[in-house]
Scaffold this active site. Structure first.
Site: not given
Ligand code: PGA
Length: 253
Positions: A13, A15, A98, A100, A170, A176, A215
């Site tokens: 991904n 992003k 996701h 985010e 996730e 991250g 991560s």
């Protein structure tokens, strides 16, 4: 992973990173990586780079994913893209829900369900993301949260479609941050998700690939991927570097 019904899937991904030229260069480098015969590899560039990356990946074993879609086929929806448009740009997969997007773009279980339905109806494989935040984990409601997120998506999926559905677990606190879930904790969550699917649809649950994300790096991938219910990885940061991503791909076999 041990179930021979499920091919490992390693998805990158990217992003909101990279220009078109940079995306093409990275895609070419990923395509040159040695990919095991049983492993699927997918990259998810920004929208503007999809068509160019699709062309760069022609004839390679690497598939193309978008990072989002809208559920309507076409119309007055400024700034959005439909499943058919993503297929037209060469996509086979699309990441949906996701964290985010849930956090910054007001995605909910309801919109994730609509997007998942639109993807499947058009022939795109949805990579549906679920995961708990740190405060939810600390409150001891991890399974409740991921169970609710999963159920919302499952409600719109037919049993016969399960072989074309990917779930990505996730934990939000691991994305991250450099903090990976312990492989045993990740396995517990994956087994929980698979049991929940099994309770709904029976043995077809064994067809659903459940990826771990948060991560994932070259040095922790092998241990995570060795867990029986971890069928691959959704990789953010480490997928922006062809060498690091290649090492994760090789950890899958
Ligand atoms: P990360 O991102 O690998 O950079 O933690 C994973 C993701 O958000 O899919």
């Amino acid at each position: 992973m041990t179930n021979s019904q499920r091919r490992p899937l390693i998805a990158g991904n990217w992003k909101m990173h990279k220009t078109i030229a940079e995306s093409v260069a990275l895609a070419r480098a990923v395509a040159e990586t040695r990919i095991g015969p049983r492993t699927d590899v997918v990259v998810a560039p920004v929208f503007t780079a999809l068509a160019a990356v699709s062309k760069a990946l022609e004839g390679s074993a690497v598939g193309l994913s978008a990072q989002n879609l809208y559920w309507e086929a076409q119309g007055a929806f400024t700034g959005e893209l439909s499943a058919a448009m993503l297929l037209d740009a060469g996509c086979k997969y699309v990441i949906i829900g996701h964290s985010e997007r849930r956090q910054f773009f007001a995605e909910t279980d309801a919109t994730v369900a609509k997007k998942s339905r639109a993807a499947l109806s058009s022939g795109l494989v949805p990579i549906i993301c679920v995961g708990e935040t740190l405060s939810e984990r600390e409150a001891g409601i991890t399974f409740e949260v991921i169970g609710r997120q999963l159920d919302a998506a499952l409600a719109v999926i037919e049993e016969r479609e399960l072989g074309s559905v990917v779930i990505a677990y996730e934990p939000v606190w691991a994305i991250g941050t450099g903090k990976t879930a312990k492989s045993s904790d990740a396995q517990l969550a994956h087994a929980y998700l698979r049991d929940r699917i099994r309770n709904r649809v029976g043995p077809a649950a064994d067809l659903v690939r459940i990826l771990y994300g948060g991560s994932v790096k070259a040095d922790n991938a092998a241990e995570l991927l060795a867990q029986p219910d971890i069928d691959g990885a959704l990789v953010g940061g480490a997928s922006l570097d062809a060498d690091a991503f290649g090492r994760i791909i090789r950890a899958a076999g």
